[in-house]
Design a protein around this motif. Structure first.
Motif, PDB file in Angstrom:
ATOM      1  N   MET A  18       0.863  -1.188   0.092  1.00 48.12           N
ATOM      2  CA  MET A  18       0.048   0.017   0.067  1.00 48.12           C
ATOM      3  C   MET A  18       0.730   1.248   0.153  1.00 48.12           C
ATOM      4  SD  MET A  18      -2.958   0.892   2.674  1.00 48.12           S
ATOM      5  CE  MET A  18      -3.903   2.414   2.498  1.00 48.12           C
ATOM      6  N   GLY A  19       0.543   2.123  -0.963  1.00 38.26           N
ATOM      7  CA  GLY A  19       1.280   3.499  -0.976  1.00 38.26           C
ATOM      8  C   GLY A  19       0.383   4.516  -0.463  1.00 38.26           C
ATOM      9  N   ILE A  20       1.090   5.452   0.275  1.00 42.31           N
ATOM     10  CA  ILE A  20       0.363   6.543   0.878  1.00 42.31           C
ATOM     11  C   ILE A  20       1.104   7.984   0.652  1.00 42.31           C
ATOM     12  CG2 ILE A  20      -0.879   7.371   2.962  1.00 42.31           C
ATOM     13  CD1 ILE A  20      -0.655   4.643   4.232  1.00 42.31           C
ATOM     14  N   ASP A  21       0.233   8.858  -0.215  1.00 42.58           N
ATOM     15  CA  ASP A  21       0.825   9.982  -0.266  1.00 42.58           C
ATOM     16  C   ASP A  21       0.073  10.920   0.391  1.00 42.58           C
ATOM     17  OD1 ASP A  21       2.143  12.197  -1.611  1.00 42.58           O
ATOM     18  OD2 ASP A  21       0.694  12.641  -3.277  1.00 42.58           O
ATOM     19  N   PRO A  22       0.392  11.455   1.544  1.00 43.84           N
ATOM     20  CA  PRO A  22      -0.326  12.264   2.479  1.00 43.84           C
ATOM     21  C   PRO A  22      -0.326  13.674   2.038  1.00 43.84           C
ATOM     22  CG  PRO A  22       1.254  11.396   3.633  1.00 43.84           C
ATOM     23  CD  PRO A  22       1.697  10.998   2.456  1.00 43.84           C
ATOM     24  N   SER A  23      -1.707  14.274   1.923  1.00 45.83           N
ATOM     25  CA  SER A  23      -1.962  15.568   1.645  1.00 45.83           C
ATOM     26  C   SER A  23      -3.154  16.003   2.298  1.00 45.83           C
ATOM     27  CB  SER A  23      -2.097  15.713   0.061  1.00 45.83           C
ATOM     28  OG  SER A  23      -2.637  17.033  -0.393  1.00 45.83           O
ATOM     29  N   TYR A  83       7.833  13.472   4.832  1.00 42.43           N
ATOM     30  CA  TYR A  83       7.646  14.666   4.818  1.00 42.43           C
ATOM     31  C   TYR A  83       8.146  15.607   3.916  1.00 42.43           C
ATOM     32  CZ  TYR A  83       5.889  14.060   9.654  1.00 42.43           C
ATOM     33  OH  TYR A  83       5.184  13.605  10.636  1.00 42.43           O
ATOM     34  N   SER A  84       7.584  16.488   3.012  1.00 40.49           N
ATOM     35  CA  SER A  84       7.911  17.386   1.993  1.00 40.49           C
ATOM     36  C   SER A  84       7.507  18.976   2.480  1.00 40.49           C
ATOM     37  CB  SER A  84       7.585  17.121   0.582  1.00 40.49           C
ATOM     38  OG  SER A  84       7.775  15.856   0.248  1.00 40.49           O
ATOM     39  N   LEU A  85       8.367  19.604   3.257  1.00 41.20           N
ATOM     40  CA  LEU A  85       7.961  20.844   3.831  1.00 41.20           C
ATOM     41  C   LEU A  85       8.460  22.031   3.116  1.00 41.20           C
ATOM     42  CD1 LEU A  85       8.592  19.616   7.560  1.00 41.20           C
ATOM     43  CD2 LEU A  85       6.649  19.356   6.442  1.00 41.20           C
ATOM     44  N   GLY A  86       7.426  22.772   2.834  1.00 38.05           N
ATOM     45  CA  GLY A  86       7.874  24.174   2.133  1.00 38.05           C
ATOM     46  C   GLY A  86       7.866  25.001   2.939  1.00 38.05           C
ATOM     47  N   LYS A  87       8.073  26.410   2.271  1.00 34.84           N
ATOM     48  CA  LYS A  87       8.060  27.617   3.220  1.00 34.84           C
ATOM     49  C   LYS A  87       6.966  28.137   3.607  1.00 34.84           C
ATOM     50  CE  LYS A  87      12.612  28.077   1.136  1.00 34.84           C
ATOM     51  NZ  LYS A  87      13.464  29.026   0.274  1.00 34.84           N
ATOM     52  N   ASN A  88       5.741  27.708   3.178  1.00 35.01           N
ATOM     53  CA  ASN A  88       4.669  28.348   3.542  1.00 35.01           C
ATOM     54  C   ASN A  88       4.010  27.454   4.764  1.00 35.01           C
ATOM     55  OD1 ASN A  88       1.888  29.292   3.646  1.00 35.01           O
ATOM     56  ND2 ASN A  88       1.405  28.635   1.875  1.00 35.01           N
ATOM     57  N   PRO A  89       4.042  28.379   6.091  1.00 36.26           N
ATOM     58  CA  PRO A  89       3.405  27.764   7.195  1.00 36.26           C
ATOM     59  C   PRO A  89       1.825  27.283   7.164  1.00 36.26           C
ATOM     60  CG  PRO A  89       4.005  29.836   7.577  1.00 36.26           C
ATOM     61  CD  PRO A  89       4.286  29.629   6.114  1.00 36.26           C
ATOM     62  N   ASN A  90       1.267  28.010   6.155  1.00 37.86           N
ATOM     63  CA  ASN A  90      -0.225  27.418   6.116  1.00 37.86           C
ATOM     64  C   ASN A  90      -0.576  26.242   5.347  1.00 37.86           C
ATOM     65  OD1 ASN A  90      -1.166  30.036   7.382  1.00 37.86           O
ATOM     66  ND2 ASN A  90      -1.128  31.137   5.473  1.00 37.86           N
ATOM     67  N   ALA A  91       0.798  25.857   4.579  1.00 38.78           N
ATOM     68  CA  ALA A  91       0.695  24.584   4.099  1.00 38.78           C
ATOM     69  C   ALA A  91       1.212  23.547   4.782  1.00 38.78           C
ATOM     70  CB  ALA A  91       1.058  24.532   2.584  1.00 38.78           C
ATOM     71  N   THR A  92       2.355  24.087   5.536  1.00 37.96           N
ATOM     72  CA  THR A  92       3.244  23.045   6.312  1.00 37.96           C
ATOM     73  C   THR A  92       2.734  22.581   7.431  1.00 37.96           C
ATOM     74  OG1 THR A  92       5.212  24.009   5.465  1.00 37.96           O
ATOM     75  CG2 THR A  92       5.620  22.922   7.278  1.00 37.96           C
ATOM     76  N   ILE A  93       2.186  23.316   8.373  1.00 39.15           N
ATOM     77  CA  ILE A  93       1.480  22.997   9.740  1.00 39.15           C
ATOM     78  C   ILE A  93       0.357  21.587   9.253  1.00 39.15           C
ATOM     79  CG2 ILE A  93       0.045  23.803  11.517  1.00 39.15           C
ATOM     80  CD1 ILE A  93       1.563  26.317  11.217  1.00 39.15           C
ATOM     81  N   GLU A  97       0.777  17.848  11.176  1.00 35.87           N
ATOM     82  CA  GLU A  97      -0.197  17.444  12.082  1.00 35.87           C
ATOM     83  C   GLU A  97      -0.766  16.209  11.229  1.00 35.87           C
ATOM     84  OE1 GLU A  97      -3.190  20.521  12.067  1.00 35.87           O
ATOM     85  OE2 GLU A  97      -2.479  21.564  13.569  1.00 35.87           O
ATOM     86  N   LEU A  98      -0.976  16.051   9.864  1.00 30.90           N
ATOM     87  CA  LEU A  98      -1.503  15.007   9.470  1.00 30.90           C
ATOM     88  C   LEU A  98      -0.391  13.732   9.605  1.00 30.90           C
ATOM     89  CD1 LEU A  98      -3.245  13.031   7.575  1.00 30.90           C
ATOM     90  CD2 LEU A  98      -2.489  14.435   5.486  1.00 30.90           C
ATOM     91  N   GLY A  99       0.823  14.066   8.957  1.00 26.29           N
ATOM     92  CA  GLY A  99       2.096  13.193   9.274  1.00 26.29           C
ATOM     93  C   GLY A  99       2.053  12.424  10.598  1.00 26.29           C
ATOM     94  N   GLY A 100       2.179  13.379  11.521  1.00 25.30           N
ATOM     95  CA  GLY A 100       2.412  13.022  13.208  1.00 25.30           C
ATOM     96  C   GLY A 100       1.249  12.088  13.352  1.00 25.30           C
ATOM     97  N   LEU A 101       0.063  12.330  13.193  1.00 26.73           N
ATOM     98  CA  LEU A 101      -1.232  11.706  13.774  1.00 26.73           C
ATOM     99  C   LEU A 101      -1.259  10.250  12.769  1.00 26.73           C
ATOM    100  CD1 LEU A 101      -3.626  11.253  15.288  1.00 26.73           C
ATOM    101  CD2 LEU A 101      -4.901  12.340  13.630  1.00 26.73           C
ATOM    102  N   ALA A 118      10.231  12.392  -0.828  1.00 30.78           N
ATOM    103  CA  ALA A 118       9.613  12.620  -2.018  1.00 30.78           C
ATOM    104  C   ALA A 118      10.511  12.452  -3.200  1.00 30.78           C
ATOM    105  CB  ALA A 118       8.972  14.117  -2.427  1.00 30.78           C
ATOM    106  N   SER A 119      11.955  12.882  -3.165  1.00 25.68           N
ATOM    107  CA  SER A 119      12.824  12.503  -4.275  1.00 25.68           C
ATOM    108  C   SER A 119      13.306  11.610  -4.475  1.00 25.68           C
ATOM    109  CB  SER A 119      14.059  13.913  -3.470  1.00 25.68           C
ATOM    110  OG  SER A 119      14.654  13.410  -2.290  1.00 25.68           O
TER     111      SER A 119
END
Length: 189
Positions: A18-23, A83-93, A97-101, A118-119
Motif C-alpha cells: 500500500m502506497g500513501i501520499d499524504p496531503s 515529509y515534504s515541507l515548503g516555506k509556507n506555514p499555512n501549508a506546512t502545519i 499534523e497529518l503526518g504526525g497523527l 519525495a525525491s
C-alpha cells in the motif's frame, strides 16, 4: 517425488503493498499485489478529498480513512511518502499534523512502514529526484501501464511499487531503481 502438500508450501503468497501520499487536501492511496509480471495487480486506487474541512476535523477524516483501509486490506508492505515541507506555514502545519497523527496511529496499531522522501519516490519512478508530479504520472503509465486518476494517486502508485520492489517482488526494475529501494529502512516508531 514431492507431494501436493510440499508443493503448496513452496508457493509464495502474493505480496500486497500500500502506497500513501499524504496531503491535507487530497491524499492518494494505492494498493498493489504482485503477480509475477512487471505490471502488478491494482487492488485499490483512492483519493481522500477533504473539501471545506479544516483543522482537526480534516486530519481525523484522512487518518480514519487510511487506517480503515489498512485494516481492511492488511497489506504486507506500507510505504508513506516522507515529509515534504515548503516555506509556507499555512501549508506546512497541516502536513505535519497529518503526518504526525498518521505515524502515531500506525505505531499504535502495530504497523511498520517505509518512509521515502519525495525525491526518492521521484527518482525510483522517473530516474530523476526533482521531477514534477506530471512527469511521475507519465512514468507510472509508461512503466506500469496505469493511468492514474490524479498526481496524488500516481505518487501513491509509485510508493506501492516501491513496497513490492524493496522485497524484490517487482520484476523488471532497473539497477537504479533497485539502488533507491535498497537504501530504505523500515520504521515502527
Amino acid at each position: 517425488m514431492a507431494s501436493e502438500q510440499d508443493k503448496e508450501k513452496t508457493v509464495q503468497k502474493a505480496l500486497v503493498s500500500m502506497g500513501i501520499d499524504p496531503s491535507a487536501t487530497a491524499t492518494g492511496l494505492v494498493v498493489l499485489r504482485e503477480n509475477g509480471t512487471t505490471t502488478p495487480d491494482l487492488l485499490l486506487e483512492d483519493e481522500i478529498k477533504t473539501g471545506s474541512m479544516r483543522g482537526v476535523e480534516r486530519t481525523r477524516h484522512i487518518v480514519e480513512r487510511i487506517m480503515t483501509t489498512l485494516h481492511e486490506v492488511k497489506p504486507d508492505r506500507i510505504v508513506v511518502e516522507g515529509y515534504s515541507l515548503g516555506k509556507n506555514p499555512n501549508a506546512t502545519i497541516p502536513l505535519v499534523e497529518l503526518g504526525g497523527l498518521l505515524r502515531f496511529m500506525l505505531v499504535l496499531d502495530g504497523f511498520k512502514w517505509y518512509d521515502p522522501r519525495a525525491s526518492e519516490l521521484k527518482k525510483f519512478v522517473t530516474g530523476k529526484g526533482g521531477s514534477p508530479k506530471e512527469q511521475v504520472m507519465m512514468y507510472v503509465l509508461k512503466r506500469w501501464g496505469h493511468t492514474a486518476s490524479s498526481n496524488n494517486t500516481a505518487d501513491a502508485y509509485g510508493l506501492a511499487a516501491m513496497g513490492l520492489a524493496v522485497s524484490n517482488r517487482l520484476p523488471g526494475i532497473t539497477k537504479e531503481m533497485r539502488m533507491v529501494v535498497g537504501k530504505l529502512s523500515i520504521n515502527c516508531n
